[in-house]
Motif scaffolding. Structure first.
Motif, short mmCIF file in Angstrom:
data_model
loop_
_atom_site.label_atom_id
_atom_site.label_comp_id
_atom_site.label_asym_id
_atom_site.label_seq_id
_atom_site.Cartn_x
_atom_site.Cartn_y
_atom_site.Cartn_z
N GLN A 138 14.08 38.52 -5.37
CA GLN A 138 13.98 37.96 -6.71
C GLN A 138 13.77 39.04 -7.77
O GLN A 138 13.88 38.78 -8.95
N GLN A 139 13.50 40.25 -7.34
CA GLN A 139 13.32 41.34 -8.29
C GLN A 139 14.65 41.92 -8.75
O GLN A 139 14.68 42.68 -9.70
N VAL A 140 15.73 41.60 -8.08
CA VAL A 140 17.00 42.24 -8.38
C VAL A 140 18.01 41.19 -8.82
O VAL A 140 18.24 40.21 -8.14
N MET A 141 18.58 41.42 -9.98
CA MET A 141 19.61 40.54 -10.51
C MET A 141 20.73 41.43 -11.01
O MET A 141 20.49 42.47 -11.60
N GLY A 169 9.48 44.12 -12.05
CA GLY A 169 10.25 43.11 -11.34
C GLY A 169 9.50 41.90 -10.83
O GLY A 169 10.10 40.85 -10.63
N GLN A 170 8.21 42.00 -10.62
CA GLN A 170 7.44 40.84 -10.17
C GLN A 170 7.15 39.87 -11.32
O GLN A 170 6.90 38.70 -11.10
N ASP A 171 7.19 40.39 -12.56
CA ASP A 171 6.76 39.60 -13.70
C ASP A 171 7.88 39.24 -14.67
O ASP A 171 7.68 38.41 -15.56
N ALA A 172 9.03 39.88 -14.56
CA ALA A 172 10.11 39.65 -15.51
C ALA A 172 11.45 39.76 -14.80
O ALA A 172 11.55 40.32 -13.71
N VAL A 173 12.48 39.23 -15.42
CA VAL A 173 13.85 39.35 -14.91
C VAL A 173 14.35 40.74 -15.25
O VAL A 173 14.26 41.18 -16.39
N ILE A 174 14.86 41.44 -14.26
CA ILE A 174 15.45 42.75 -14.48
C ILE A 174 16.91 42.66 -14.03
O ILE A 174 17.19 42.41 -12.87
N THR A 223 11.90 50.63 -13.04
CA THR A 223 11.69 49.40 -13.80
C THR A 223 11.54 48.21 -12.87
O THR A 223 10.67 47.36 -13.07
N HIS A 224 12.39 48.15 -11.85
CA HIS A 224 12.26 47.06 -10.86
C HIS A 224 10.88 47.09 -10.20
O HIS A 224 10.26 46.05 -10.00
N LYS A 225 10.41 48.28 -9.88
CA LYS A 225 9.09 48.40 -9.22
C LYS A 225 7.95 48.02 -10.16
O LYS A 225 7.02 47.33 -9.75
N LEU A 226 8.02 48.47 -11.41
CA LEU A 226 6.92 48.22 -12.35
C LEU A 226 6.91 46.81 -12.92
O LEU A 226 5.84 46.26 -13.21
#
Length: 140
Positions: free
Chosen positions: A107-110, A83-88, A78-81
């Motif tokens: 910024q991809q990881v929260m 993470g650039q466009d949404a908060v995960i 999910t982070h890979k698919l």
């Protein structure tokens, strides 16, 4: 009261497939201008795949996913698919180091755990500025 977002989970009594969850989310999203965080967890009956979560995040006001499937493969994919466009948000600390190993941008990881609120008091959040450190900074 002013609300800017809501958290949405699959209604486990009526959705049994990813397709039904996506249709439910589209229906809710069409009725509000609030940002939507989708909560992916087995407690709601359907655990969405990374591809299903990607489809959900294509809905205009879905801004992210609380990825709480407790399945590391789904979380990382999910982070890979998405993470650039949404908060995960993944409620497990391992995601920090796995993301670093996978080369995912910070910024991809929260990280957020829904149980954290139990340890807060009015006017005091237990995690104070500067308390969170990277693993490299922690003494073994």
């Amino acid at each position: 009261m002013l609300f800017r977002s809501l958290i949405l989970a699959s209604p486990y009594m009526v959705t049994k497939t990813e397709k039904a969850v996506i249709e439910f989310t589209k229906t809710v999203a069409a009725q509000t201008n609030l940002g939507i965080m989708f909560y992916n967890s087995p407690q709601f009956g359907v655990v969405m795949s990374a591809q299903g979560l990607q489809e959900l995040c294509r809905i205009p006001n879905v801004v992210g996913v609380k990825e709480a499937s407790f399945n590391k493969d789904i979380s990382l994919e999910t982070h890979k698919l998405v993470g650039q466009d949404a908060v995960i948000s993944t409620p497990d600390e391992w995601i920090y180091w796995a993301a670093k190993e996978q080369g995912l941008a910070p910024q991809q990881v929260m990280f957020a755990n829904t149980s954290d609120w139990r340890f807060d008091l009015p006017g005091r959040n237990n995690l104070q500025p500067g308390e969170l450190v990277a693993r490299d900074d922690v003494a073994e």
